[in-house]
Design an enzyme around this catalytic site. Structure first.
Site, mmCIF file in Angstrom:
data_model
loop_
_atom_site.group_PDB
_atom_site.id
_atom_site.type_symbol
_atom_site.label_atom_id
_atom_site.label_comp_id
_atom_site.label_asym_id
_atom_site.label_seq_id
_atom_site.Cartn_x
_atom_site.Cartn_y
_atom_site.Cartn_z
ATOM 1 C CE LYS A 66 -2.535 -9.904 -0.871
ATOM 2 N NZ LYS A 66 -1.903 -9.235 -1.962
ATOM 3 C CE LYS A 110 -4.866 -3.511 -2.512
ATOM 4 N NZ LYS A 110 -3.735 -2.814 -1.866
ATOM 5 C CG ASN A 113 -0.034 -0.945 0.721
ATOM 6 O OD1 ASN A 113 0.088 -1.732 -0.215
ATOM 7 N ND2 ASN A 113 -1.181 -0.374 1.031
ATOM 8 C CD GLU A 128 -4.846 -0.868 0.951
ATOM 9 O OE1 GLU A 128 -4.606 -1.784 0.151
ATOM 10 O OE2 GLU A 128 -4.197 0.179 1.021
ATOM 11 N NE ARG A 188 -22.186 -2.789 -18.387
ATOM 12 C CZ ARG A 188 -22.819 -2.862 -19.552
ATOM 13 N NH1 ARG A 188 -23.264 -4.008 -19.988
ATOM 14 N NH2 ARG A 188 -23.008 -1.784 -20.276
ATOM 15 C CD GLU A 211 5.980 -7.578 -2.230
ATOM 16 O OE1 GLU A 211 5.411 -7.407 -1.135
ATOM 17 O OE2 GLU A 211 6.013 -6.701 -3.124
ATOM 18 N NE ARG A 262 -5.560 -6.190 0.001
ATOM 19 C CZ ARG A 262 -6.102 -6.849 -0.993
ATOM 20 N NH1 ARG A 262 -7.400 -7.099 -0.993
ATOM 21 N NH2 ARG A 262 -5.369 -7.284 -2.004
ATOM 22 C CG HIS A 304 4.353 -1.572 -1.134
ATOM 23 N ND1 HIS A 304 4.886 -2.492 -0.255
ATOM 24 C CD2 HIS A 304 3.942 -2.296 -2.207
ATOM 25 C CE1 HIS A 304 4.783 -3.695 -0.776
ATOM 26 N NE2 HIS A 304 4.222 -3.613 -1.952
ATOM 27 C CG HIS A 311 6.921 -4.179 -7.145
ATOM 28 N ND1 HIS A 311 6.380 -2.941 -6.861
ATOM 29 C CD2 HIS A 311 6.323 -5.053 -6.294
ATOM 30 C CE1 HIS A 311 5.489 -3.063 -5.895
ATOM 31 N NE2 HIS A 311 5.430 -4.336 -5.533
ATOM 32 C CG HIS A 324 4.618 2.436 -5.021
ATOM 33 N ND1 HIS A 324 3.291 2.447 -4.652
ATOM 34 C CD2 HIS A 324 4.867 1.183 -5.456
ATOM 35 C CE1 HIS A 324 2.769 1.244 -4.861
ATOM 36 N NE2 HIS A 324 3.715 0.452 -5.336
HETATM 37 P P1 NAD Z 1 6.643 -9.861 -13.815
HETATM 38 O O1 NAD Z 1 5.282 -10.354 -13.983
HETATM 39 O O2 NAD Z 1 7.102 -8.774 -14.707
HETATM 40 O O3 NAD Z 1 7.643 -11.093 -13.935
HETATM 41 C C1 NAD Z 1 9.021 -10.847 -13.851
HETATM 42 C C2 NAD Z 1 9.773 -11.445 -15.036
HETATM 43 O O4 NAD Z 1 9.889 -12.841 -14.834
HETATM 44 C C3 NAD Z 1 9.085 -11.259 -16.374
HETATM 45 O O5 NAD Z 1 10.072 -10.977 -17.328
HETATM 46 C C4 NAD Z 1 8.461 -12.616 -16.648
HETATM 47 O O6 NAD Z 1 8.367 -12.885 -18.020
HETATM 48 C C5 NAD Z 1 9.433 -13.542 -15.987
HETATM 49 N N1 NAD Z 1 8.888 -14.795 -15.480
HETATM 50 C C6 NAD Z 1 7.733 -14.988 -14.830
HETATM 51 N N2 NAD Z 1 7.632 -16.241 -14.387
HETATM 52 C C7 NAD Z 1 8.749 -16.868 -14.800
HETATM 53 C C8 NAD Z 1 9.244 -18.201 -14.632
HETATM 54 N N3 NAD Z 1 8.578 -19.109 -13.916
HETATM 55 N N4 NAD Z 1 10.433 -18.492 -15.193
HETATM 56 C C9 NAD Z 1 11.138 -17.558 -15.877
HETATM 57 N N5 NAD Z 1 10.746 -16.304 -16.035
HETATM 58 C C10 NAD Z 1 9.555 -15.960 -15.506
HETATM 59 O O7 NAD Z 1 6.921 -9.321 -12.339
HETATM 60 P P2 NAD Z 1 6.458 -9.765 -10.873
HETATM 61 O O8 NAD Z 1 7.582 -9.401 -9.998
HETATM 62 O O9 NAD Z 1 5.914 -11.134 -10.842
HETATM 63 O O10 NAD Z 1 5.230 -8.799 -10.594
HETATM 64 C C11 NAD Z 1 5.410 -7.410 -10.475
HETATM 65 C C12 NAD Z 1 4.083 -6.755 -10.660
HETATM 66 O O11 NAD Z 1 3.184 -7.207 -9.657
HETATM 67 C C13 NAD Z 1 4.119 -5.247 -10.549
HETATM 68 O O12 NAD Z 1 3.394 -4.691 -11.622
HETATM 69 C C14 NAD Z 1 3.399 -4.959 -9.244
HETATM 70 O O13 NAD Z 1 2.723 -3.721 -9.249
HETATM 71 C C15 NAD Z 1 2.438 -6.111 -9.182
HETATM 72 N N6 NAD Z 1 1.967 -6.436 -7.821
HETATM 73 C C16 NAD Z 1 0.626 -6.547 -7.629
HETATM 74 C C17 NAD Z 1 0.141 -6.880 -6.395
HETATM 75 C C18 NAD Z 1 -1.329 -7.083 -6.206
HETATM 76 O O14 NAD Z 1 -1.774 -7.250 -5.059
HETATM 77 N N7 NAD Z 1 -2.111 -7.120 -7.255
HETATM 78 C C19 NAD Z 1 1.017 -7.100 -5.331
HETATM 79 C C20 NAD Z 1 2.380 -6.979 -5.553
HETATM 80 C C21 NAD Z 1 2.849 -6.644 -6.820
HETATM 81 N N1 GLY Z 2 -0.026 -6.024 -2.244
HETATM 82 C C1 GLY Z 2 -0.898 -5.292 -1.385
HETATM 83 C C2 GLY Z 2 -2.275 -5.832 -1.280
HETATM 84 O O1 GLY Z 2 -2.614 -6.812 -1.892
HETATM 85 O O2 GLY Z 2 -3.072 -5.276 -0.580
#
Ligand code: NAD
Ligand code: GLY
Length: 370
Positions: free
Chosen positions: A228, A144, A246, A238, A122, A186, A242, A249, A267, A253
């Protein structure tokens, strides 16, 4: 230089630390948050092989035992199956509610470990140690957390704020060039949505940021996180402002859904094209000057990112299929679509009840099949 950006959320406030060498300080920075000297560290295989030993050594130097939980890299791991596996491994470690989880990795690790932390017994606390540019400027801040389902991305999740974010700029040295560019989408988003002066600065400094020139990178990450943090502090869950985060997005998406959430289209690349489309759609609707849409697209393209449907693998897309994905969007209400649109560079707004027919016509002018 270490910059500190506070996220002002009352009893759930925390700091985002940004700068070089922060991984080496992780033990000392995290120790005050621990009830006992052990920390579950969720990371992916790639990140753990590159940075895990340094992270574990920093913990051990502060007398903290690192309990690594290394998962497969990639978006596919951000799934119910990935969540079940991770939760089982955390239970096997015997973590209790007073323990802490660290997410060492990109947005996939941060979103999955954060969601696991939100529901583990929890809810347990967690810290974010983002290792991609995208994670440092966006996903690690704001609480998020989510997983994907066959119905779409990030549809099952929770708001769960971290206790601390350590954004070590040095770890970006190992990030592949393509991931660096994807993260830049971003960064430019913050200029486009709310800070025209930052956008102007990025127009002149995109190459330096993507090349990881330390001063430019530090400024870009810090300004992004400041923006942010301010938006999240104002609208944590949101209900309004907030949603500006997006920008790009809804289009993005839909493109990710069509390309299968994989290596074909990252992404950040989807968001890059989505932002250019959102500005052009705004211009087509008479909401935004056409020259601003052109400048937005030029700034995105300058970082080697796509700005048109024709650059996305899978082109030509079907306008109806893209629209169907947009209807699945968390922001869609009663068949009308919500978009973040622009009045000008540095001024985005949330447009509710956008007519799907207008979006369909626009997609066709952009080269999608009718
Ligand atoms: P990811 O976590 O898949 O990382 C991308 C690749 O880079 C992976 O293969 C990873 O192993 C590699 N990697 C990571 N750090 C590294 C480093 N320092 N050196 C070498 N390789 C490295 O992708 P991402 O782009 O970081 O994140 C995308 C995800 O984030 C999506 O799922 C998206 O939905 C999510 N996201 C969430 C929010 C939120 O607010 N929570 C906002 C934007 C995106
Ligand atoms: N990436 C969108 C948010 O954090 O609200």
């Amino acid at each position: 230089m270490i910059r500190t950006v506070p996220v002002a959320l009352g009893g759930r406030a925390y700091d985002v630390l940004i700068g070089p060498g922060l991984i080496d300080e992780a033990g000392a920075r995290i120790a005050p948050l621990l009830k006992r000297p052990r920390l579950a560290v969720v990371s992916d295989e790639t990140v753990w092989s590159l940075h895990g030993a340094r992270f574990a050594a920093a913990l051990e130097a502060a007398g903290i035992a690192a309990l690594p939980v290394v998962i497969r890299p990639g978006e596919q791991t951000k799934s119910f199956a990935g969540l079940a596996e991770l939760s089982g491994r955390l239970l096997s470690l015997g973590l209790d509610r007073g323990d802490l989880i660290a997410a060492l990795g990109g947005g996939v690790v941060g979103d999955l470990a954060g969601f696991a932390a939100a529901i583990y017994k929890r809810g347990v606390d967690f810290v974010q140690v983002p290792t991609t540019l995208l994670a440092q400027v966006d996903s690690s801040v704001g609480g998020k957390t989510a997983i994907d389902t066959p119905h779409g991305k990030n549809l099952i999740g929770a708001f769960h704020q971290p206790r601390l974010v350590l954004a070590d700029l040095d770890v970006l040295a190992t990030l592949p060039e393509r991931e660096m560019r994807a993260g830049y989408a971003e960064v430019v988003k913050y200029g486009l949505l709310g800070d025209a002066a930052f956008f102007d600065w990025l127009e002149a400094n995109a190459a330096a940021v993507v090349a990881r020139q330390p001063q430019a990178l530090g400024r870009a990450v810090a300004r992004s996180v400041e923006m942010k943090a301010a938006i999240v502090a104002e609208d944590e869950t949101e209900q309004g402002r907030r949603a500006l985060l997006n920008l790009g997005h809804t289009f993005g998406h839909a493109l990710e859904a069509e390309t299968g959430y994989g290596a074909a289209l990252l992404h950040g690349e989807a968001v890059a094209a989505g932002q250019a489309l959102a500005f052009r759609f705004s211009a087509a609707q008479g909401l935004c000057p056409g020259r601003d849409a052109d400048r937005a697209a030029a700034a995105i393209a300058a970082a080697g990112l796509p700005t048109t449907l024709a650059e996305i693998p899978g082109h030509p897309f079907d306008a109806g299929r893209l629209l169907a994905h947009m209807g699945q969007d968390k922001k869609a209400e009663a068949g009308r679509l919500t978009f973040v649109l622009a009045r000008r560079l540095g001024e985005a707004f949330v447009a509710k009840a956008v007519d799907p027919a207008a979006v369909r016509d626009f997609l066709v002018t952009e080269g999608a099949g009718a």
